[in-house]
Design a protein around this motif. Structure first.
Motif, PDB file in Angstrom:
ATOM      1  N   TRP A   4       0.830  -1.206   0.000  1.00  0.00           N
ATOM      2  CA  TRP A   4       0.000   0.000   0.000  1.00  0.00           C
ATOM      3  C   TRP A   4       0.859   1.247   0.000  1.00  0.00           C
ATOM      4  N   ASP A   5       0.365   2.295  -0.668  1.00  0.00           N
ATOM      5  CA  ASP A   5       1.041   3.593  -0.734  1.00  0.00           C
ATOM      6  C   ASP A   5       0.080   4.682  -0.286  1.00  0.00           C
ATOM      7  N   LEU A   6       0.641   5.744   0.281  1.00  0.00           N
ATOM      8  CA  LEU A   6      -0.124   6.934   0.633  1.00  0.00           C
ATOM      9  C   LEU A   6       0.522   8.139  -0.018  1.00  0.00           C
ATOM     10  N   ILE A   7      -0.290   8.946  -0.676  1.00  0.00           N
ATOM     11  CA  ILE A   7       0.172  10.197  -1.270  1.00  0.00           C
ATOM     12  C   ILE A   7      -0.814  11.287  -0.869  1.00  0.00           C
ATOM     13  N   CYS A   8      -0.359  12.250  -0.086  1.00  0.00           N
ATOM     14  CA  CYS A   8      -1.171  13.407   0.278  1.00  0.00           C
ATOM     15  C   CYS A   8      -0.610  14.603  -0.463  1.00  0.00           C
TER      16      CYS A   8
ATOM     17  N   LEU B 148      -3.263   3.483   6.231  1.00  0.00           N
ATOM     18  CA  LEU B 148      -4.501   4.176   6.594  1.00  0.00           C
ATOM     19  C   LEU B 148      -4.357   4.916   7.918  1.00  0.00           C
ATOM     20  N   LEU B 149      -3.570   4.374   8.831  1.00  0.00           N
ATOM     21  CA  LEU B 149      -3.290   5.098  10.067  1.00  0.00           C
ATOM     22  C   LEU B 149      -2.500   6.364   9.775  1.00  0.00           C
ATOM     23  N   LYS B 150      -1.559   6.278   8.844  1.00  0.00           N
ATOM     24  CA  LYS B 150      -0.787   7.451   8.453  1.00  0.00           C
ATOM     25  C   LYS B 150      -1.694   8.487   7.793  1.00  0.00           C
ATOM     26  N   MET B 151      -2.636   8.053   6.972  1.00  0.00           N
ATOM     27  CA  MET B 151      -3.587   8.988   6.369  1.00  0.00           C
ATOM     28  C   MET B 151      -4.357   9.735   7.451  1.00  0.00           C
ATOM     29  N   ASP B 152      -4.861   9.003   8.441  1.00  0.00           N
ATOM     30  CA  ASP B 152      -5.564   9.657   9.551  1.00  0.00           C
ATOM     31  C   ASP B 152      -4.653  10.631  10.286  1.00  0.00           C
TER      32      ASP B 152
END
Length: 352
Positions: free
Chosen positions: A42-46, A160-164
């Motif tokens: 999984w990846d997160l990009i904000c 998802l925790l990082k997104m939050d």
């Protein structure tokens, strides 16, 4: 396969010293809001407005994989939007005759709805079951015409925790992963995208440089390149014909062929005073095109062309400023051209 690092032979390579940025307080705040994070599948990009996108993929080596994109804007009570795309790189992606079913632990949770652009969407109930399955590490897949396309949950909890966390939602009722009773006052508001006023230009396209122009313009640009230890232009590419466009009465844009790799190539774009009153300024060494005051670049992540990176710069009358940057997600053979549009930097470009 993980998100590939950017280099001149794959994704864009633009040293910070080569990009002219508008250093207003608004743009500085927008830049500081951006965040990226990856864990396992999984990846997160904000992006710089604090809109976050989490993308999950199948495990490496899976023949029939799927990808899920979860998008959430900053601010209180914003919904978590979802998109699903199945891997159809070999046979061409497109809307299928019948929608795929969501399967959780081998049991159907119903068909998805078509969402356009080769993607599908889970309804609210399905999305809730999908997130619950990720938390429990239950197998998730999508069944289409008797074939199952899986998506991995490995890494989803951390992402998802990082997104939050990035959006200030941890331990609030609106958190995706770690809900709590804390007040929503901790939730961050969206950051306004920088506003760029594009200036009108004299020449909307590049043209071949004349012999007289080359005699004047090549030498100062070559001196700038020679003084830059990080420059990537090769002698054989620089020996090819150059192009030029007039931006205004006193300013030119010069495009010099710079480098060529296995499946990508880039040109160096310089802003130069036509009267030589200042040194040439390098905008990018990985540009691909110029049109009507905008320089753009698009690079394959690998030869298959299933993942791309892009970047754009806009002329504001004094300099080229970055207006857009992003990519299409991991190189996972989902579809030609890449699965998603995942911005890392966005702006509002006001036309002249």
């Amino acid at each position: 396969m993980k998100r590939q690092k950017r280099s001149c032979s794959t994704f864009l390579s633009v040293p910070a010293s080569c990009v002219l940025l508008a250093m207003s307080m608004g743009s500085a705040a927008a830049q500081s809001a951006a965040a990226t994070f990856s864990h396992k599948d999984w990846d997160l990009i904000c992006d710089n407005t604090l809109t976050c996108r989490a993308a999950g993929y199948a495990k490496d080596g899976v023949d029939k994989g799927a990808t899920v994109l979860l998008t959430r804007q900053a601010g209180r009570d914003t919904p978590v939007m979802n998109r699903v795309m199945l891997a159809h790189y070999d046979d061409g992606a497109g809307q299928r005759a019948s929608p795929p079913d969501l399967l959780i632990a081998g049991r159907t949770a119903g068909p998805l709805a078509f969402a356009g652009d080769d993607s599908w969407q889970m309804n609210d109930a399905q999305a809730a079951r999908f997130l619950a399955a990720l938390k429990k590490d239950a197998p998730v897949s999508f069944r289409e015409n008797g074939s199952d396309f899986s998506v991995s949950g490995a890494g989803s909890s951390a992402v998802l925790l990082k997104m939050d966390d990035v959006q200030g939602r941890v331990n609030t009722p609106g958190a995706i992963l770690r809900k709590g009773a804390n007040k929503e006052s901790s939730v961050k508001m969206p950051v306004a995208a920088p506003v760029i006023h594009r200036a009108a230009v004299t020449d909307k396209a590049l043209r071949p440089m004349t012999t007289q122009e080359a005699a004047v313009l090549r030498a100062p640009i070559l001196r700038v390149l020679a003084a830059d230890q990080d420059q990537v232009c090769t002698e054989d590419r620089l020996a090819e014909p150059w192009e030029v466009a007039q931006l205004n009465d006193n300013t030119l844009l010069v495009s010099a062929p710079c480098w060529l790799a296995a499946y990508n190539g880039g040109s160096a774009y310089f802003v130069i005073n036509k009267h030589m009153r200042s040194a040439p300024v390098l905008v990018s060494d990985s540009g691909n095109d110029y049109e009507n005051g905008k320089i753009s670049s698009a690079m394959k992540g690998r030869g298959l062309g299933d993942c791309w990176s892009h970047q754009e710069w806009v002329w504001n009358g004094a300099e080229f400023v970055e207006s857009a940057r992003g990519d299409t997600g991991r190189c996972m053979a989902i579809r030609a051209g890449g699965a998603w549009d995942i911005p890392e930097y966005v702006s509002q470009v006001r036309e002249p």
